[in-house]
Scaffold this active site. Sequence first.
Site, PDB file in Angstrom:
ATOM      1  N   HIS A   1       0.845  -1.195   0.000  1.00 36.75           N
ATOM      2  CA  HIS A   1       0.000   0.000   0.000  1.00 36.75           C
ATOM      3  C   HIS A   1       0.877   1.241   0.000  1.00 36.75           C
ATOM      4  O   HIS A   1       2.085   1.159   0.221  1.00 36.75           O
ATOM      5  CB  HIS A   1      -0.935   0.024   1.213  1.00 36.75           C
TER       6      HIS A   1
ATOM      7  N   HIS B   1      -5.578  -2.271   3.838  1.00 37.04           N
ATOM      8  CA  HIS B   1      -5.565  -1.061   3.009  1.00 37.04           C
ATOM      9  C   HIS B   1      -4.686  -1.231   1.773  1.00 37.04           C
ATOM     10  O   HIS B   1      -3.671  -1.915   1.813  1.00 37.04           O
ATOM     11  CB  HIS B   1      -5.182   0.200   3.770  1.00 37.04           C
TER      12      HIS B   1
ATOM     13  N   HIS C   1       4.544   7.095   2.958  1.00 35.04           N
ATOM     14  CA  HIS C   1       5.373   5.888   2.802  1.00 35.04           C
ATOM     15  C   HIS C   1       4.781   4.930   1.779  1.00 35.04           C
ATOM     16  O   HIS C   1       3.593   4.967   1.473  1.00 35.04           O
ATOM     17  CB  HIS C   1       5.566   5.171   4.146  1.00 35.04           C
TER      18      HIS C   1
ATOM     19  N   HIS D   1       0.720  -1.699  14.829  1.00 42.60           N
ATOM     20  CA  HIS D   1      -0.339  -0.710  14.652  1.00 42.60           C
ATOM     21  C   HIS D   1      -1.623  -1.240  15.295  1.00 42.60           C
ATOM     22  O   HIS D   1      -1.949  -2.418  15.108  1.00 42.60           O
ATOM     23  CB  HIS D   1      -0.660  -0.510  13.169  1.00 42.60           C
TER      24      HIS D   1
ATOM     25  N   TYR E   1       9.402   1.029  10.074  1.00 43.58           N
ATOM     26  CA  TYR E   1       9.568   2.103   9.081  1.00 43.58           C
ATOM     27  C   TYR E   1      11.026   2.492   8.937  1.00 43.58           C
ATOM     28  O   TYR E   1      11.759   2.546   9.937  1.00 43.58           O
ATOM     29  CB  TYR E   1       8.783   3.352   9.484  1.00 43.58           C
TER      30      TYR E   1
ATOM     31  N   GLU F   1       7.969   0.933   4.462  1.00 43.12           N
ATOM     32  CA  GLU F   1       7.487   0.139   5.591  1.00 43.12           C
ATOM     33  C   GLU F   1       7.592  -1.341   5.224  1.00 43.12           C
ATOM     34  O   GLU F   1       7.321  -1.727   4.087  1.00 43.12           O
ATOM     35  CB  GLU F   1       6.005   0.487   5.879  1.00 43.12           C
TER      36      GLU F   1
END
Lengths: 304, 304, 304, 304
Positions: free
Chosen positions: C149, C197, C211, C243, C252, C262
């Site tokens: 993503h 996502h 990112h 997360h 990251y 990431e």
Amino acid sequence: MTIMRIGRAELRVLDLEESIKYYTNIIGLEVVGRSQGRAYLKAWDEYDHHSLVLQEADSPGLDHFGFKVRSETDLEYYERKIEQFGCTTKRISKGTRLAEGEAIRVTLPTGHQMELYHDIQQTGKKTGTLNPHPWPDEVRGIAPHRLDHVLLTGDDVKTVTRFFTEALEIFQSEKIMTLDGEDMVGSFMHAQNGKAHDIAFIKGPDAKLHHAAFKVEHWYDVLKAADLLSRYDVPIEVTPTRHAITRAETIYFFDPSGNRNEAYSGGYITYPDFPTITWTEDKIAHGIFYHRKEMIDSFVKALT
Amino acid sequence: MTIMRIGRAELRVLDLEESIKYYTNIIGLEVVGRSQGRAYLKAWDEYDHHSLVLQEADSPGLDHFGFKVRSETDLEYYERKIEQFGCTTKRISKGTRLAEGEAIRVTLPTGHQMELYHDIQQTGKKTGTLNPHPWPDEVRGIAPHRLDHVLLTGDDVKTVTRFFTEALEIFQSEKIMTLDGEDMVGSFMHAQNGKAHDIAFIKGPDAKLHHAAFKVEHWYDVLKAADLLSRYDVPIEVTPTRHAITRAETIYFFDPSGNRNEAYSGGYITYPDFPTITWTEDKIAHGIFYHRKEMIDSFVKALT
Amino acid sequence: MTIMRIGRAELRVLDLEESIKYYTNIIGLEVVGRSQGRAYLKAWDEYDHHSLVLQEADSPGLDHFGFKVRSETDLEYYERKIEQFGCTTKRISKGTRLAEGEAIRVTLPTGHQMELYHDIQQTGKKTGTLNPHPWPDEVRGIAPHRLDHVLLTGDDVKTVTRFFTEALEIFQSEKIMTLDGEDMVGSFMHAQNGKAHDIAFIKGPDAKLHHAAFKVEHWYDVLKAADLLSRYDVPIEVTPTRHAITRAETIYFFDPSGNRNEAYSGGYITYPDFPTITWTEDKIAHGIFYHRKEMIDSFVKALT
Amino acid sequence: MTIMRIGRAELRVLDLEESIKYYTNIIGLEVVGRSQGRAYLKAWDEYDHHSLVLQEADSPGLDHFGFKVRSETDLEYYERKIEQFGCTTKRISKGTRLAEGEAIRVTLPTGHQMELYHDIQQTGKKTGTLNPHPWPDEVRGIAPHRLDHVLLTGDDVKTVTRFFTEALEIFQSEKIMTLDGEDMVGSFMHAQNGKAHDIAFIKGPDAKLHHAAFKVEHWYDVLKAADLLSRYDVPIEVTPTRHAITRAETIYFFDPSGNRNEAYSGGYITYPDFPTITWTEDKIAHGIFYHRKEMIDSFVKALT
């Protein structure tokens, strides 16, 4: 007086070149020397010059394994203890094998050859000892940290256990007893080093090797090992599972000569004051293959 | 003569009941006894009666930690060695604390109180020693296997290291040196048990506790620990990462009194013949927080 | 009508050769083609010709990202929907980039360039589609499965979210709202593909990249990634953590041009009937860094 | 038009109370309702009211499984498509089972009962949808995230595959073909949801269940599941291993009625444009048990 660890094993292999390929590409050891029909290998996380010696021979199996002691004084101490126990020792002279000094060789009550030694070149790790990274640049294959233990078979498990606990003063973490409690059919022993075992015996024919085990980091490395072995068509005998004995995670497979190997992670810590865990023979399958709870035929029969 | 391991730590806590809740529900230890303002706890994988004592007090910190030796003879031996080193010892009489026999107490060159002991009731594990399952029925919280080590601060790291390596004959796995190589500002030491450390010192104020660490199995358990701490609003100081020193995976957080705790997995195996790894002070952040490579302010300052 | 996934991202990099080294040796992508100042790369587990394009430029950032649709008919359908939404589209002709057919380019309400496309050569994986092994022979570096993503910043998160959910008919898994519930400051959206996502927006300057993320298998791979980045001195901004938003495990770090990357594992599965999870702005740090619960300065400020 | 996922399975069990104990304590599902000899259960990470229904019956097996579609319009659309395919449908009226609305039932070419439905109460998760923690307070047992898929046996795998790919418009990720390429003996299919499979068929007797699978997070959870099953004497048929088909990590075991269960982690992501992977029948053991590469007798024969 201190026995530190199983420090080396010398395996007999049928085809040295093929075996070197296997132990370097699949297991991921490094060849550190060759001499007189032998190849010397080490794992990336070991300081000593080598931990595995491959010797070309007509039949597979274990030439000998060796325990490293802390000092030359220890060597003499245990030499006496062994003779007092009633085993004969002989001195192996410096230079018999690469990078090794003098050693004491003894025939165990089970017919296996064992050496005690202190003197071996300490060549270090690629990560060094100054501000080291946790990993070297390159690792290959299963990439174990070290040679971990060997499991042997023999007729008189009780006596060979006495040899190790009395003459060598090491510790028994677990034992398997017949149902009547009379006979010992399995014995797992470790030096004072926190390991669950350096050396183990299961009742069976004398002088045979059941397996040599290499230590990997995690249960994920056991999966990675299994994937890699399947990827390169190495026969896996026991797919990833847990031992109840030693509590370790494990996979078993065979080298090109039929010597059984294990990749091994986890396991508990041991101390001299920990009681010996007892298994009754009827629970042996549960103890060895905690998830399957059934013995595997070849696991009993395939010995080298 | 054998020092086996750090066997116990006694922490000062501000509110005993709140601390018991934390150490049982969050850490996942079990209360095995209470007496005279103290609570005694153990991890599920320890044989001895207890490994952590909580003592209600006006300020947090470390009352003492203790090394378990292999026999009463060892106790006398090390008593002499300690006095020869120049430290004063006193005998702590049996019954001072629950389930403990006589101990030797010594004030370290850094001002910390340490005990040596052999006698403690060995109450065993719930899994037993006969055909055991690898896990008990119920575990709670972070559920560590054991108390693993304590890290303390003190002014004279060199001398306290000498104390441990000379008087107690234990081993230094890693050290941190000033750039000129003159002063030692960090020292990690272990008994002959394969651990990366039982006790460590970082240069700082005398008689202070930096952290007490508990051993968990895997990097996944470090994540599980972090999730659980976040779930129950326990302040996490250092989120999951790797130490280059000891190579372990780690997370740091605080008990309700402000004593720092660590949940710790992995780390290498040690042996008496392994060289001491040296860190130069300019690489200390890299050594402690391998991924971040920057020091964390509170990590230096928050001491109890 | 089907948007399948984010299928490619084109990053601007300052030094193409240095960037290729990074994306191949560290990230572990494979260069599949070069043309006109661009390098085309793919992850080992992707079927399409490439998923990442590196374009040498004077400043870092995102040239464009692209969603792959299921058919040419879908392309026309979404072209109309986008224009009905009020955005202007233009056709990018076949051959503009390597191995790609015609695409539709649109400027998002946040100023970013997005493409929709169907036509790209499907060159397959090294494992093939006949009796495949689960892994290819060789993987390098972090070795992600795929581009996962991108997260972008923009002023009007609400409108760009409406663009994606209305014009592109994709789904919002999570959103971050101001405390008064009036404004949307974060939005996480996915095509109908089970992912948490494909594209996300955080309130910030228009047309910026926060990112680009690559999918790894496990929490262990996040550690392995962190170790590798530290090993080769790649700056890590956020060390391994979870997360709460998307529930994924993460790390990251920055490419040589300053574009944030990431490495990402885990995360929940999504379906069209799953409700959108709502975060209130006061909990944003908890949502993004579940263990730390504090925002990291650079994480807000470093954009390309 | 959208088939979202396998949303429920109704299993026939011999003893409802014993089965509830197993599915709650061992598997770790939650009972959300009971009615008319049925118990309704859900996994902690599912939004809908239930995903598993246990029905007391004289023989074990699968009463039916159900696919959830995105809307009532989809329901009518697929009703027509199914009849056009040549299968008979009937409407199941609202209230036939707890918390469910109207459904369409169809007898598959393999004799299995399948339902399509849209209407089911969405009761949510304990973690909620506002600033959620990633995990609920308490999970028990294997604690899967969700019902993942069922694998069924049938004589005509080709036709039932055509049914799913043509009438239901879902996708085939993998297939197993006879060596001559004429007959399909295995078929793995998924809705557009990124999963490796929602439903699979292996050649065998019609109308039988091979297994129902639950999704766990990691390879560590597969080990944890195996340990837990061994701990509580649940028979494990296949110990932890990897499938090459779907690439997932897996363990198989039996519920008290003899219905086979799987705990399943990993697996690749799928998209509509991914080619179908083909296995030839001679590699089926390699495909199913990647490490063992030999078929397990009971795995073929034990069906319910």
